[in-house]
Scaffold this motif. Structure first.
Motif, PDB file in Angstrom:
ATOM      1  N   ILE A   1     -12.707 -22.003  44.673  1.00 30.87           N
ATOM      2  CA  ILE A   1     -11.934 -23.208  44.704  1.00 30.87           C
ATOM      3  C   ILE A   1     -11.863 -23.495  43.201  1.00 30.87           C
ATOM      4  CG2 ILE A   1     -13.498 -24.996  44.960  1.00 30.87           C
ATOM      5  CD1 ILE A   1     -11.175 -26.607  46.476  1.00 30.87           C
ATOM      6  N   ARG A   2     -10.552 -23.772  42.659  1.00 31.18           N
ATOM      7  CA  ARG A   2     -10.511 -24.125  41.107  1.00 31.18           C
ATOM      8  C   ARG A   2      -9.980 -25.357  41.117  1.00 31.18           C
ATOM      9  NH1 ARG A   2     -14.011 -21.028  39.314  1.00 31.18           N
ATOM     10  NH2 ARG A   2     -13.699 -18.867  39.387  1.00 31.18           N
ATOM     11  N   ASN A   3     -10.222 -26.146  40.040  1.00 26.34           N
ATOM     12  CA  ASN A   3      -9.667 -27.364  39.593  1.00 26.34           C
ATOM     13  C   ASN A   3      -8.582 -27.191  38.776  1.00 26.34           C
ATOM     14  OD1 ASN A   3     -11.420 -29.055  41.290  1.00 26.34           O
ATOM     15  ND2 ASN A   3     -12.888 -28.964  39.633  1.00 26.34           N
TER      16      ASN A   3
ATOM     17  N   ILE B   1      -5.443 -13.503  44.249  1.00 22.91           N
ATOM     18  CA  ILE B   1      -4.398 -14.189  45.284  1.00 22.91           C
ATOM     19  C   ILE B   1      -4.639 -15.657  45.244  1.00 22.91           C
ATOM     20  CG2 ILE B   1      -3.709 -14.689  47.471  1.00 22.91           C
ATOM     21  CD1 ILE B   1      -4.767 -11.786  48.324  1.00 22.91           C
ATOM     22  N   ILE B   2      -3.566 -16.436  44.739  1.00 21.05           N
ATOM     23  CA  ILE B   2      -3.652 -17.892  44.204  1.00 21.05           C
ATOM     24  C   ILE B   2      -3.184 -18.542  45.639  1.00 21.05           C
ATOM     25  CG2 ILE B   2      -3.108 -19.550  42.710  1.00 21.05           C
ATOM     26  CD1 ILE B   2      -3.202 -17.587  40.574  1.00 21.05           C
ATOM     27  N   ILE B   3      -3.896 -19.274  46.104  1.00 21.74           N
ATOM     28  CA  ILE B   3      -2.963 -20.136  47.267  1.00 21.74           C
ATOM     29  C   ILE B   3      -3.149 -21.559  46.933  1.00 21.74           C
ATOM     30  CG2 ILE B   3      -3.414 -20.834  49.726  1.00 21.74           C
ATOM     31  CD1 ILE B   3      -4.896 -18.206  50.209  1.00 21.74           C
ATOM     32  N   PHE B   4      -1.952 -22.261  47.206  1.00 21.30           N
ATOM     33  CA  PHE B   4      -1.964 -23.746  47.116  1.00 21.30           C
ATOM     34  C   PHE B   4      -1.219 -24.431  48.039  1.00 21.30           C
ATOM     35  CE2 PHE B   4       0.788 -27.066  45.213  1.00 21.30           C
ATOM     36  CZ  PHE B   4       0.185 -27.916  44.810  1.00 21.30           C
TER      37      PHE B   4
ATOM     38  N   VAL C   1      -3.263 -32.807  60.016  1.00 27.37           N
ATOM     39  CA  VAL C   1      -4.020 -34.124  59.649  1.00 27.37           C
ATOM     40  C   VAL C   1      -3.945 -34.333  58.090  1.00 27.37           C
ATOM     41  CG1 VAL C   1      -6.235 -35.399  59.446  1.00 27.37           C
ATOM     42  CG2 VAL C   1      -5.827 -33.927  61.525  1.00 27.37           C
ATOM     43  N   THR C   2      -4.301 -33.232  57.638  1.00 25.17           N
ATOM     44  CA  THR C   2      -4.316 -33.388  55.876  1.00 25.17           C
ATOM     45  C   THR C   2      -3.121 -32.431  55.481  1.00 25.17           C
ATOM     46  OG1 THR C   2      -6.589 -33.837  56.189  1.00 25.17           O
ATOM     47  CG2 THR C   2      -5.832 -33.095  54.062  1.00 25.17           C
ATOM     48  N   THR C   3      -2.618 -32.938  54.172  1.00 26.37           N
ATOM     49  CA  THR C   3      -1.481 -32.159  53.491  1.00 26.37           C
ATOM     50  C   THR C   3      -2.536 -31.904  52.072  1.00 26.37           C
ATOM     51  OG1 THR C   3       0.314 -33.118  54.081  1.00 26.37           O
ATOM     52  CG2 THR C   3       0.499 -32.028  52.236  1.00 26.37           C
ATOM     53  N   PHE C   4      -2.665 -30.568  51.799  1.00 31.43           N
ATOM     54  CA  PHE C   4      -3.538 -30.191  50.703  1.00 31.43           C
ATOM     55  C   PHE C   4      -2.598 -30.152  49.468  1.00 31.43           C
ATOM     56  CE2 PHE C   4      -5.420 -28.405  54.550  1.00 31.43           C
ATOM     57  CZ  PHE C   4      -6.663 -28.939  54.463  1.00 31.43           C
ATOM     58  N   GLY C   5      -3.599 -30.260  48.357  1.00 36.58           N
ATOM     59  CA  GLY C   5      -2.832 -29.953  46.936  1.00 36.58           C
ATOM     60  C   GLY C   5      -4.127 -29.036  46.099  1.00 36.58           C
ATOM     61  N   ASP C   6      -4.703 -28.761  46.857  1.00 35.76           N
ATOM     62  CA  ASP C   6      -5.942 -27.816  46.285  1.00 35.76           C
ATOM     63  C   ASP C   6      -5.425 -26.266  46.070  1.00 35.76           C
ATOM     64  OD1 ASP C   6      -5.732 -27.095  48.807  1.00 35.76           O
ATOM     65  OD2 ASP C   6      -7.855 -27.128  49.573  1.00 35.76           O
ATOM     66  N   LEU C   7      -6.188 -25.737  45.245  1.00 31.35           N
ATOM     67  CA  LEU C   7      -6.195 -24.256  44.578  1.00 31.35           C
ATOM     68  C   LEU C   7      -7.132 -23.484  44.976  1.00 31.35           C
ATOM     69  CD1 LEU C   7      -3.656 -22.839  42.918  1.00 31.35           C
ATOM     70  CD2 LEU C   7      -5.409 -23.484  41.237  1.00 31.35           C
ATOM     71  N   TRP C   8      -6.795 -22.462  45.770  1.00 30.63           N
ATOM     72  CA  TRP C   8      -8.030 -21.451  46.246  1.00 30.63           C
ATOM     73  C   TRP C   8      -7.727 -20.327  45.460  1.00 30.63           C
ATOM     74  CZ3 TRP C   8     -12.543 -22.325  48.597  1.00 30.63           C
ATOM     75  CH2 TRP C   8     -12.589 -23.415  49.101  1.00 30.63           C
TER      76      TRP C   8
ATOM     77  N   PRO D   1     -11.260 -21.537  52.227  1.00 31.75           N
ATOM     78  CA  PRO D   1     -10.641 -22.591  52.270  1.00 31.75           C
ATOM     79  C   PRO D   1     -10.374 -23.138  53.777  1.00 31.75           C
ATOM     80  CG  PRO D   1      -9.642 -20.898  51.313  1.00 31.75           C
ATOM     81  CD  PRO D   1     -10.695 -20.379  51.918  1.00 31.75           C
ATOM     82  N   PRO D   2     -10.246 -24.501  53.974  1.00 30.53           N
ATOM     83  CA  PRO D   2     -10.124 -24.971  55.307  1.00 30.53           C
ATOM     84  C   PRO D   2      -8.850 -24.337  55.845  1.00 30.53           C
ATOM     85  CG  PRO D   2     -10.436 -26.851  53.581  1.00 30.53           C
ATOM     86  CD  PRO D   2     -10.307 -25.547  52.792  1.00 30.53           C
TER      87      PRO D   2
END
Length: 190
Positions: A67-69, A40-43, A49-56, A24-25
């Motif tokens: 990374i999961r969609n 371990i699920i990270i959201f 700079v960036t606000t994330f909405g990704d799921l690792w 993950p970044p």
């Protein structure tokens, strides 16, 4: 994020595990939960700079990142400084910030029951494998039966939501108290 320090509580020692896969970044203020099947699920999160909405996902059985969609993504759902907890197969994500001055008052539920597919849901369905029935009565003719797990789940969800609301009020009080004191002191000195 490519090496994971592990603390062994029995031997009081630290070791370092190498982690494989894409990483993950860098980010601050994400949420993380640990599932019963060792993920371990990270959201979300933020990196100035960036606000994330990704799921690792960190699979602890393989020590591998992926990374999961989310199958049904919520448009523009990026969040940081939020709270998350796991209840049965649901990651409950609450409050936080969408952006610097845009606070969230929403609660989201992510179904994490499948390792390879994740979906936002609006209805909580307790895990059927953990549901048990408790009989309350020693009289075999008129026994009252209730689902103890459904009551426990309701209590747990109520306690989680109550705790999150308390935490939000506490944080707001911490933020506003110095401003009030400074304003009060300014009035006294004038």
């Amino acid at each position: 994020m490519n090496s994971l320090p592990l603390y062994n509580t029995k031997s009081d020692t630290w070791t370092t595990m190498s982690i494989f896969g894409p990483t993950p970044p860098d980010r601050g203020y994400p949420s993380a939960v640990l599932t019963s099947d060792e993920r371990i699920i990270i959201f979300g999160g933020y990196n100035n700079v960036t606000t994330f909405g990704d799921l690792w996902i960190l699979d602890l059985t393989k020590y591998q990142w992926s990374i999961r969609n989310i199958l049904n993504p919520i448009v523009d759902l990026v969040l940081y400084r939020h709270a998350a907890t796991l209840v049965d197969n649901y990651m409950i994500v609450a409050f936080g910030l969408f952006s610097e001055n845009n606070m969230s008052s929403k609660i989201f539920m992510l179904d994490v029951s499948h390792k390879d597919s994740y979906r936002w849901v609006t209805e909580f369905t307790p895990n059927a494998t953990t549901t048990t029935t408790t009989t309350i009565s020693s009289n075999p003719i008129s026994s009252n039966t209730i689902s103890s797990d459904s009551k426990n789940v309701s209590l747990i969800i109520g306690a989680i939501i109550g705790g999150i609301i308390f935490l939000v009020i506490f944080v707001i009080a911490i933020i506003l108290t110095p401003k009030f004191i400074n304003k009060h002191n300014a009035l006294l000195t004038n």
